[in-house]
Design a protein around this motif. Structure first.
Motif, PDB file in Angstrom:
ATOM      1  N   ALA A  36      -9.048  -0.097  -2.709  1.00 21.09           N
ATOM      2  CA  ALA A  36      -7.953  -0.891  -2.160  1.00 21.09           C
ATOM      3  C   ALA A  36      -6.890   0.014  -1.558  1.00 21.09           C
ATOM      4  CB  ALA A  36      -7.327  -1.767  -3.245  1.00 21.09           C
ATOM      5  N   ARG A  37      -6.116  -0.558  -0.656  1.00 23.72           N
ATOM      6  CA  ARG A  37      -5.002   0.164  -0.032  1.00 23.72           C
ATOM      7  C   ARG A  37      -3.734  -0.654  -0.142  1.00 23.72           C
ATOM      8  NH1 ARG A  37      -8.254   2.421   4.969  1.00 23.72           N
ATOM      9  NH2 ARG A  37      -8.169   0.297   5.728  1.00 23.72           N
ATOM     10  N   GLY A  38      -2.604   0.036  -0.157  1.00 27.31           N
ATOM     11  CA  GLY A  38      -1.297  -0.627  -0.099  1.00 27.31           C
ATOM     12  C   GLY A  38      -1.084  -1.665  -1.185  1.00 27.31           C
ATOM     13  N   ARG A  39      -0.570  -2.831  -0.776  1.00 28.96           N
ATOM     14  CA  ARG A  39      -0.247  -3.889  -1.739  1.00 28.96           C
ATOM     15  C   ARG A  39      -1.451  -4.394  -2.521  1.00 28.96           C
ATOM     16  NH1 ARG A  39       3.802  -7.110   1.004  1.00 28.96           N
ATOM     17  NH2 ARG A  39       5.513  -5.685   1.468  1.00 28.96           N
ATOM     18  N   ALA A  40      -2.641  -4.221  -1.954  1.00 31.19           N
ATOM     19  CA  ALA A  40      -3.842  -4.725  -2.630  1.00 31.19           C
ATOM     20  C   ALA A  40      -4.202  -3.892  -3.854  1.00 31.19           C
ATOM     21  CB  ALA A  40      -5.015  -4.764  -1.649  1.00 31.19           C
ATOM     22  N   ILE A  41      -3.520  -2.764  -4.048  1.00 29.82           N
ATOM     23  CA  ILE A  41      -3.811  -1.885  -5.185  1.00 29.82           C
ATOM     24  C   ILE A  41      -3.618  -2.626  -6.513  1.00 29.82           C
ATOM     25  CG2 ILE A  41      -2.958   0.145  -6.458  1.00 29.82           C
ATOM     26  CD1 ILE A  41      -2.564   1.512  -3.725  1.00 29.82           C
ATOM     27  N   SER A  42      -2.530  -3.393  -6.632  1.00 30.43           N
ATOM     28  CA  SER A  42      -2.286  -4.156  -7.863  1.00 30.43           C
ATOM     29  C   SER A  42      -3.445  -5.116  -8.129  1.00 30.43           C
ATOM     30  CB  SER A  42      -0.996  -4.965  -7.761  1.00 30.43           C
ATOM     31  OG  SER A  42       0.080  -4.145  -7.382  1.00 30.43           O
ATOM     32  N   ARG A  43      -3.918  -5.747  -7.055  1.00 30.15           N
ATOM     33  CA  ARG A  43      -5.020  -6.703  -7.217  1.00 30.15           C
ATOM     34  C   ARG A  43      -6.307  -5.988  -7.660  1.00 30.15           C
ATOM     35  NH1 ARG A  43      -4.757  -9.536  -2.432  1.00 30.15           N
ATOM     36  NH2 ARG A  43      -3.135 -10.748  -3.428  1.00 30.15           N
ATOM     37  N   ALA A  44      -6.523  -4.786  -7.140  1.00 33.69           N
ATOM     38  CA  ALA A  44      -7.715  -4.017  -7.511  1.00 33.69           C
ATOM     39  C   ALA A  44      -7.722  -3.732  -9.015  1.00 33.69           C
ATOM     40  CB  ALA A  44      -7.760  -2.704  -6.719  1.00 33.69           C
ATOM     41  N   LYS A  65      -9.167   7.316  -8.821  1.00 37.40           N
ATOM     42  CA  LYS A  65      -8.622   8.277  -7.845  1.00 37.40           C
ATOM     43  C   LYS A  65      -7.532   7.642  -7.008  1.00 37.40           C
ATOM     44  CE  LYS A  65     -12.798  10.999  -7.233  1.00 37.40           C
ATOM     45  NZ  LYS A  65     -13.962  11.156  -6.354  1.00 37.40           N
ATOM     46  N   ILE A  66      -6.474   8.410  -6.798  1.00 35.24           N
ATOM     47  CA  ILE A  66      -5.357   7.956  -5.982  1.00 35.24           C
ATOM     48  C   ILE A  66      -5.221   8.909  -4.797  1.00 35.24           C
ATOM     49  CG2 ILE A  66      -2.837   7.863  -5.976  1.00 35.24           C
ATOM     50  CD1 ILE A  66      -2.985   6.856  -8.847  1.00 35.24           C
ATOM     51  N   ALA A  67      -4.980   8.364  -3.630  1.00 41.29           N
ATOM     52  CA  ALA A  67      -4.840   9.219  -2.446  1.00 41.29           C
ATOM     53  C   ALA A  67      -3.950   8.558  -1.413  1.00 41.29           C
ATOM     54  CB  ALA A  67      -6.212   9.495  -1.851  1.00 41.29           C
ATOM     55  N   THR A  68      -3.709   9.267  -0.323  1.00 43.68           N
ATOM     56  CA  THR A  68      -2.949   8.706   0.793  1.00 43.68           C
ATOM     57  C   THR A  68      -3.832   8.721   2.029  1.00 43.68           C
ATOM     58  OG1 THR A  68      -0.857   9.519  -0.093  1.00 43.68           O
ATOM     59  CG2 THR A  68      -0.892   8.964   2.224  1.00 43.68           C
ATOM     60  N   GLU A  69      -3.862   7.584   2.735  1.00 44.08           N
ATOM     61  CA  GLU A  69      -4.632   7.530   3.976  1.00 44.08           C
ATOM     62  C   GLU A  69      -3.678   7.361   5.138  1.00 44.08           C
ATOM     63  OE1 GLU A  69      -7.817   4.687   3.866  1.00 44.08           O
ATOM     64  OE2 GLU A  69      -8.397   5.319   1.842  1.00 44.08           O
ATOM     65  N   SER A  70      -3.988   8.036   6.218  1.00 48.81           N
ATOM     66  CA  SER A  70      -3.169   7.954   7.410  1.00 48.81           C
ATOM     67  C   SER A  70      -3.825   6.988   8.396  1.00 48.81           C
ATOM     68  CB  SER A  70      -3.032   9.351   8.027  1.00 48.81           C
ATOM     69  OG  SER A  70      -2.057   9.338   9.024  1.00 48.81           O
ATOM     70  N   LEU A  71      -3.172   5.844   8.603  1.00 49.31           N
ATOM     71  CA  LEU A  71      -3.734   4.839   9.498  1.00 49.31           C
ATOM     72  C   LEU A  71      -2.927   4.775  10.790  1.00 49.31           C
ATOM     73  CD1 LEU A  71      -4.094   1.936   6.930  1.00 49.31           C
ATOM     74  CD2 LEU A  71      -5.868   3.520   7.657  1.00 49.31           C
ATOM     75  N   PRO A  72      -3.583   4.477  11.918  1.00 49.59           N
ATOM     76  CA  PRO A  72      -2.831   4.310  13.164  1.00 49.59           C
ATOM     77  C   PRO A  72      -1.919   3.087  13.058  1.00 49.59           C
ATOM     78  CG  PRO A  72      -5.160   3.792  13.476  1.00 49.59           C
ATOM     79  CD  PRO A  72      -5.027   4.326  12.094  1.00 49.59           C
ATOM     80  N   GLY A  73      -0.622   3.267  13.339  1.00 50.23           N
ATOM     81  CA  GLY A  73       0.334   2.158  13.227  1.00 50.23           C
ATOM     82  C   GLY A  73       0.431   1.358  14.503  1.00 50.23           C
ATOM     83  N   HIS A  74       1.229   0.298  14.464  1.00 46.04           N
ATOM     84  CA  HIS A  74       1.384  -0.586  15.612  1.00 46.04           C
ATOM     85  C   HIS A  74       2.049   0.120  16.793  1.00 46.04           C
ATOM     86  CE1 HIS A  74       0.036  -4.005  13.402  1.00 46.04           C
ATOM     87  NE2 HIS A  74       0.926  -3.794  12.456  1.00 46.04           N
ATOM     88  N   ASP A  75       2.945   1.074  16.478  1.00 48.41           N
ATOM     89  CA  ASP A  75       3.728   1.720  17.519  1.00 48.41           C
ATOM     90  C   ASP A  75       3.051   2.972  18.088  1.00 48.41           C
ATOM     91  OD1 ASP A  75       3.853   3.183  15.261  1.00 48.41           O
ATOM     92  OD2 ASP A  75       6.037   3.335  15.151  1.00 48.41           O
ATOM     93  N   GLY A  76       1.786   3.157  17.767  1.00 48.91           N
ATOM     94  CA  GLY A  76       1.075   4.319  18.290  1.00 48.91           C
ATOM     95  C   GLY A  76       1.150   5.523  17.377  1.00 48.91           C
TER      96      GLY A  76
END
Lengths: 90, 90
Positions: A36-44, A65-76
């Motif tokens: 899961a990512r972001g807010r869905a982590i609690s649900r996981a 395992k906990i990590a950080t993922e870099s996703l392309p945002g809305h603003d480029g």
């Protein structure tokens, strides 16, 4: 060999994902990974605990395992989002 | 001996908790435990990742524990809530 299957947690109701994990285990997977990512982590975390406490006896946490993922945002640009991977084993 | 301090994650802004964790480490704690329940679990993961990636070099996950806590509910019964404990060590 032990099979590993992955269940991705999104925005649906928690029990949908609980059912998905239980189905994987009943289909013969001894190892299940819940991602899961972001807010869905609690649900996981909820999904993992509900499966363990209510549906499948003898399921243990192999790793979390906990990590950080870099996703392309809305603003480029890029948005950093936390992620979790919960590994359950029979 | 290495000191252990605990930071509980609630409903404040994420950076408040990041600051609390960084302060603990700067005050000499080599081990910090971040605890959260329910929806705050996602925030706890964010806090841990932000501290590790942006503020404190060489901080590693010692352990991540997931559990269920039974809290007294509004209606007199008990409500089960998932919890997480994230152990960080220098």
């Amino acid at each position: 060999m032990a099979e590993e299957s992955t269940v991705y947690i999104g925005k649906k109701a928690t029990m949908n994902y609980v059912l998905a994990v239980v189905s994987q285990i009943n289909a013969g997977s001894d190892n299940v990974c819940i991602k899961a990512r972001g807010r869905a982590i609690s649900r996981a975390v909820d999904v993992a605990e509900i499966v363990r406490n209510r549906f499948v006896q003898g399921l243990a946490y192999r790793d979390v395992k906990i990590a950080t993922e870099s996703l392309p945002g809305h603003d480029g640009g890029n948005a950093n989002v936390s992620s979790i991977e919960i590994y359950l084993s029979k």
